[in-house]
Design a protein around this motif. Structure first.
Motif, PDB file in Angstrom:
ATOM      1  N   VAL A  20      40.588 -19.538 -20.840  1.00  0.00           N
ATOM      2  CA  VAL A  20      39.782 -19.355 -19.629  1.00  0.00           C
ATOM      3  C   VAL A  20      39.990 -20.514 -18.660  1.00  0.00           C
ATOM      4  CG1 VAL A  20      37.439 -19.124 -18.733  1.00  0.00           C
ATOM      5  CG2 VAL A  20      38.058 -18.026 -20.897  1.00  0.00           C
ATOM      6  N   THR A  21      39.906 -21.721 -19.183  1.00  0.00           N
ATOM      7  CA  THR A  21      40.008 -22.899 -18.311  1.00  0.00           C
ATOM      8  C   THR A  21      41.432 -23.107 -17.795  1.00  0.00           C
ATOM      9  OG1 THR A  21      40.268 -24.316 -20.278  1.00  0.00           O
ATOM     10  CG2 THR A  21      38.058 -24.062 -19.394  1.00  0.00           C
ATOM     11  N   PHE A  49      36.806 -15.581 -12.162  1.00  0.00           N
ATOM     12  CA  PHE A  49      37.649 -15.856 -13.326  1.00  0.00           C
ATOM     13  C   PHE A  49      38.543 -14.650 -13.597  1.00  0.00           C
ATOM     14  CE2 PHE A  49      34.121 -18.710 -13.846  1.00  0.00           C
ATOM     15  CZ  PHE A  49      34.649 -19.839 -14.441  1.00  0.00           C
ATOM     16  N   PHE A  50      39.802 -14.894 -13.920  1.00  0.00           N
ATOM     17  CA  PHE A  50      40.715 -13.810 -14.273  1.00  0.00           C
ATOM     18  C   PHE A  50      40.609 -13.458 -15.754  1.00  0.00           C
ATOM     19  CE2 PHE A  50      44.016 -14.927 -10.762  1.00  0.00           C
ATOM     20  CZ  PHE A  50      43.089 -14.589  -9.807  1.00  0.00           C
ATOM     21  N   ASN A  51      40.137 -14.389 -16.539  1.00  0.00           N
ATOM     22  CA  ASN A  51      40.104 -14.221 -17.993  1.00  0.00           C
ATOM     23  C   ASN A  51      38.742 -14.679 -18.509  1.00  0.00           C
ATOM     24  OD1 ASN A  51      41.566 -13.794 -20.635  1.00  0.00           O
ATOM     25  ND2 ASN A  51      41.038 -15.947 -20.870  1.00  0.00           N
ATOM     26  N   CYS A 154      47.454 -19.044 -20.106  1.00  0.00           N
ATOM     27  CA  CYS A 154      46.565 -18.821 -21.249  1.00  0.00           C
ATOM     28  C   CYS A 154      47.327 -18.820 -22.567  1.00  0.00           C
ATOM     29  CB  CYS A 154      45.802 -17.501 -21.083  1.00  0.00           C
ATOM     30  SG  CYS A 154      46.871 -16.033 -21.000  1.00  0.00           S
ATOM     31  N   VAL A 155      48.562 -18.314 -22.547  1.00  0.00           N
ATOM     32  CA  VAL A 155      49.378 -18.267 -23.765  1.00  0.00           C
ATOM     33  C   VAL A 155      49.761 -19.681 -24.193  1.00  0.00           C
ATOM     34  CG1 VAL A 155      51.579 -17.493 -24.734  1.00  0.00           C
ATOM     35  CG2 VAL A 155      50.256 -15.971 -23.256  1.00  0.00           C
ATOM     36  N   SER A 161      47.630 -19.971 -31.276  1.00  0.00           N
ATOM     37  CA  SER A 161      48.678 -18.962 -31.032  1.00  0.00           C
ATOM     38  C   SER A 161      48.133 -17.549 -31.176  1.00  0.00           C
ATOM     39  CB  SER A 161      49.861 -19.170 -31.980  1.00  0.00           C
ATOM     40  OG  SER A 161      50.469 -20.422 -31.773  1.00  0.00           O
ATOM     41  N   ALA A 162      46.912 -17.338 -30.681  1.00  0.00           N
ATOM     42  CA  ALA A 162      46.303 -16.008 -30.758  1.00  0.00           C
ATOM     43  C   ALA A 162      46.833 -15.080 -29.685  1.00  0.00           C
ATOM     44  CB  ALA A 162      44.779 -16.125 -30.629  1.00  0.00           C
TER      45      ALA A 162
END
Length: 246
Positions: A20-21, A49-51, A154-155, A161-162
């Protein structure tokens, strides 16, 4: 046709909000512009927020489980948000299948947010424009970045590594293999939108209160190997997390 997407492993997401951040930081300084925040430290904060990560509890005490469920735009293969846009600001990019917004054409009418069954669109209250996850389209194609960094923010930020990223139409890609081998599923497929993002189902683990016959506390001799090398081999940590722990 290429279709880039995320595959999220619900087994290893810990709800840390690093995705998110990092998403907020990258997109605020990127092509999406300045994402508004109102009253960030007050009782009633609001922002763009996009996520987001939704956290909830399942089961009944004492057999309960906490689930962290990240959610953003699913970049549907048949996105209902695109045909309702009166100005053509919402569109699906042919070369990679991403659903994007042309901010110069968006008039903030919110038609796309009403059409989206997943609640993935957010109006920026300051700019009066509709915003959404772009899978960091300005990052993944940026040749000025090292190839290893051409992934959504985010990745790269996820410590467990979710989050996996790749072409789900390529049967040999990491994401396609994960979906095929681990039963990856789409969110609310009954809507017929064919979401590109997939989730890897959470596997239930036997859990009882400490001291029971199936207690999760084990003796030192039976303890699972939790060394960094072992976790890397099992795919439970990414390199950034390993470097931090080391």
């Amino acid at each position: 046709m290429t279709q880039m997407a995320l595959v999220i492993d619900l087994n290893v997401c810990v709800g840390c909000h690093a995705c998110v951040t990092s998403c907020k930081e990258w997109n605020t300084s990127g092509e999406a512009g300045s994402l508004a925040d109102f009253r960030p430290y007050d009782d009633d904060p609001s922002g763009t927020f996009f996520n987001r990560v939704q956290t909830y509890e399942t089961g009944e005490f004492p057999l309960t489980d906490t689930i962290h469920f990240p959610k953003s735009c699913l970049h549907c293969e048949d996105p209902p948000c695109v045909p309702v846009c009166p100005t053509g600001a919402s569109y699906k990019r042919k070369e990679d299948g991403l659903v994007l917004v042309d901010y110069d054409r968006c008039i903030g009418c919110k038609y796309c947010s009403w059409a989206c069954p997943y609640g993935a669109r957010e109006i920026d209250e300051k700019r009066h424009e509709m915003t959404k996850c772009t899978l960091c389209s300005d990052r993944i194609n940026n040749e000025a970045l090292p190839e290893r960094d051409r992934k959504p923010a985010c990745v790269l930020a996820c410590p467990t590594s979710a989050r996996l990223f790749g072409d789900i139409h390529d049967p040999e890609s990491t994401v396609s293999k994960a979906i095929r081998e681990r039963g990856g599923y789409q969110l609310m497929p009954e809507w017929g939108t064919r979401p590109s993002n997939h989730y890897l189902p959470r596997h239930k683990t036997e859990s009882t209160s400490c001291g029971g016959g199936a207690c999760s506390c084990k003796s030192a001799g039976d303890a699972q190997d939790v060394s960094i090398d072992a976790q890397l081999e099992r795919g439970q940590l990414n390199l950034a997390s390993a470097a931090t722990r080391a």
